[in-house]
Design a protein around this motif. Structure first.
Motif, short mmCIF file in Angstrom:
data_model
loop_
_atom_site.label_atom_id
_atom_site.label_comp_id
_atom_site.label_asym_id
_atom_site.label_seq_id
_atom_site.Cartn_x
_atom_site.Cartn_y
_atom_site.Cartn_z
N UNK A 7 0.82 -1.21 0.00
CA UNK A 7 0.00 0.00 0.00
C UNK A 7 0.86 1.26 0.00
N UNK A 8 2.12 1.13 0.41
CA UNK A 8 3.00 2.30 0.43
C UNK A 8 3.65 2.54 -0.92
N UNK A 9 3.61 1.52 -1.82
CA UNK A 9 4.35 1.63 -3.07
C UNK A 9 3.97 2.86 -3.90
N UNK A 10 2.67 3.18 -4.09
CA UNK A 10 2.35 4.36 -4.89
C UNK A 10 2.93 5.64 -4.30
N UNK A 11 2.88 5.80 -2.98
CA UNK A 11 3.44 6.98 -2.35
C UNK A 11 4.95 7.01 -2.50
N UNK A 12 5.60 5.86 -2.33
CA UNK A 12 7.06 5.82 -2.48
C UNK A 12 7.46 6.16 -3.91
N UNK A 13 6.73 5.63 -4.88
CA UNK A 13 7.06 5.94 -6.28
C UNK A 13 6.85 7.42 -6.56
N UNK A 14 5.76 7.98 -6.04
CA UNK A 14 5.49 9.40 -6.25
C UNK A 14 6.57 10.27 -5.63
N UNK A 15 6.92 9.99 -4.36
CA UNK A 15 7.95 10.79 -3.68
C UNK A 15 9.29 10.66 -4.39
N UNK A 16 9.65 9.44 -4.78
CA UNK A 16 10.92 9.24 -5.48
C UNK A 16 10.99 10.03 -6.77
#
Length: 200
Positions: A7-16
């Protein structure tokens, strides 16, 4: 290394992606930002590539190193995807309407989907000064914005001289239309705004 919480993957991809874009926009290297933020270059690389998650403290230091606020890193996250309709210059669909003749063209600039139409925006070009025009009547409101030329436009018993930059808004169920082409070529935007429940 992928984190176990998908569930954190979309946020991590966006922040990266956001951090990388800001860093490249300011012509900064990974080394410069990492050193300024007090983290390892490998750590910053993993953050940019969404290979690890990190806390707000580290994100705050990265934001400071990039010269932005922490909140700006999250500004466009979870914003609904746009669904705008783009019609490039000259690509509007040419349509035939009552009174359409030589030197009188309508280009439809948006194509309303579904069984009901809310509005129709036209780019209208008039070039033949000798042309005679019928009157028009249709439901709703019409908005005209002049772009080029000079026209005398009739609405009911009144006529209006329109120059570039002028606008005219009126109830479209009253007879209306061009009365006289004063200076051609004439070009104007005409937007029909239909009342709710108007069928195609």
């Amino acid at each position: 290394m992928q984190t176990g919480d998908d569930s954190k993957a979309p946020l991590e991809r966006y922040l990266g992606a956001t951090i990388r874009e800001l860093r490249q926009r300011h012509d900064l290297t990974i080394a410069q930002v990492a050193d300024q933020a007090g983290i390892s270059r490998g750590m910053l690389s993993k953050i940019e590539n969404a290979q690890t998650s990190t806390g707000l403290d580290v994100l705050h230091r990265i934001a400071q190193a990039l010269g932005v606020s922490l909140s700006s890193l999250f500004r466009n996250f979870d914003v609904p995807q746009g669904d705008a309709q783009l019609v490039k210059k000259g690509a509007g669909m040419e349509v035939v309407r009552k009174g359409t003749k030589r030197g009188h063209t309508y280009h439809l600039l948006a194509y309303d989907q579904g069984p009901r139409k809310a509005f129709e925006p036209f780019l209208i070009t008039l070039e033949d000064e000798a042309e005679r025009f019928p009157t028009f009547e249709h439901p709703g409101t019409e908005f005209i914005h002049m772009l080029k030329g000079v026209i005398e436009y009739r609405h009911g018993q009144q006529t209006y001289i329109l120059h570039p930059g002028d606008t005219l808004t009126f109830q479209a169920d009253i007879p209306h239309g061009p009365e006289r082409l004063i200076k051609t070529p004439i070009q104007f935007l005409s937007i029909f705004i239909y009342p709710p429940g108007t069928a195609e």
